[in-house]
Design an enzyme around this catalytic site. Structure first.
Site, PDB file in Angstrom:
ATOM      1  N   ASP A   1     -13.379  12.008 -28.122  1.00  0.00           N
ATOM      2  CA  ASP A   1     -13.492  12.695 -29.406  1.00  0.00           C
ATOM      3  C   ASP A   1     -13.143  14.174 -29.296  1.00  0.00           C
ATOM      4  O   ASP A   1     -13.697  14.887 -28.469  1.00  0.00           O
ATOM      5  CB  ASP A   1     -14.918  12.540 -29.952  1.00  0.00           C
ATOM      6  CG  ASP A   1     -15.289  11.073 -30.123  1.00  0.00           C
ATOM      7  OD1 ASP A   1     -14.582  10.366 -30.852  1.00  0.00           O
ATOM      8  OD2 ASP A   1     -16.280  10.629 -29.509  1.00  0.00           O
TER       9      ASP A   1
ATOM     10  N   ASP B   1     -12.090  12.946 -21.949  1.00  0.00           N
ATOM     11  CA  ASP B   1     -12.976  12.817 -23.094  1.00  0.00           C
ATOM     12  C   ASP B   1     -12.175  12.157 -24.226  1.00  0.00           C
ATOM     13  O   ASP B   1     -10.946  12.172 -24.219  1.00  0.00           O
ATOM     14  CB  ASP B   1     -13.426  14.239 -23.490  1.00  0.00           C
ATOM     15  CG  ASP B   1     -14.154  14.265 -24.806  1.00  0.00           C
ATOM     16  OD1 ASP B   1     -15.091  13.456 -24.970  1.00  0.00           O
ATOM     17  OD2 ASP B   1     -13.784  15.087 -25.674  1.00  0.00           O
TER      18      ASP B   1
HETATM   19 MG   LIG Z   1     -15.110  15.888 -27.170  1.00  0.00          MG
END
Ligand SMILES: [Mg+2]
Length: 218
Positions: A26, A24
């Site tokens: 963010d 991932d």
């Molecule tokens: Mg995230």
């Protein structure tokens, strides 16, 4: 399955037999909230300095616009689009569309946001480990492609990643299996040889697990 509910440190992730890794972006590679706050504050300052509208009025309209956009575009990349929040907020304030102003304020938001981004050092060390082990890498991220590419540029992700999949590209957001399938296609690996690492239990961990990918919550 034992990995699913336990929080892991990057350093503790076992890479034995792993040929591919999805990460991932963010709140996994950097802390999201300080950047988001900087972006938001920059927009409020800009409208005040230029006497476009009061900060409080924009704050209220932004909140309403964001909620409306979330509901209207649930599960899609553009549900987080700051351009759409601003577009809708400015319509609430002025009673008509103000695309040029929305563009200006969107730029203002992302300039301040990108400027505030700082690597999570543990994540960067983990990526160096992946690269040293010749493990293929793919970012799997929810949001529109243009801004995620700008974050890629800001963090210099070219050094560490082979691929990126955005939810805009996939058509649906995590945890939908379509986005993980797309990542596996790009990596050209079966799920058993791939791991997923992310900060969100539902999106990153359950999403990956549904596709047969071993997932680590960090
Ligand atoms: Mg995230």
């Amino acid at each position: 399955m034992s990995h699913i509910l336990t929080k892991n440190s990057f350093a503790a992730i076992n890479l034995d037999g792993v040929l591919g890794a999805c990460l991932d972006l963010d709140d996994t590679l950097y802390a999201y909230e300080p950047c988001n706050r900087k972006g938001y504050e920059a927009v409020l300052r800009r409208v005040q300095d230029r006497q476009i509208v009061g900060a409080e009025e924009l704050e209220a309209a932004w909140k309403e616009a964001r909620n409306k956009t979330h509901v209207q575009l649930k599960g899609q990349a553009a549900s987080h689009s700051r351009l759409l929040y601003l577009h809708s907020a400015l319509e609430l304030i002025f009673g008509k569309s103000r695309p040029l102003l929305a563009l200006e304020l969107e730029d203002c938001f992302w300039e301040a946001y990108l400027d505030a981004m700082e690597w999570n050092p543990e994540a960067e060390q983990f990526l160096q480990r992946l690269n040293a082990a010749d493990i293929r890498t793919c970012i799997v991220t929810d949001l529109t492609t243009h801004i995620q590419f700008r974050k890629w540029a800001r963090l210099g992700l070219e050094r560490y990643f082979d691929f990126m999949v955005t939810s805009e590209e996939a058509g649906l957001e995590k945890p939908d299996p379509v986005i993980f399938r797309l990542a596996l296609d790009k990596l050209q690996l079966p799920p058993e040889q791939v791991i997923m690492v992310g900060d969100n239990h539902e999106k990153d961990i359950l999403g990956a697990a549904q596709s047969g990918i071993r997932a680590y919550l960090i």
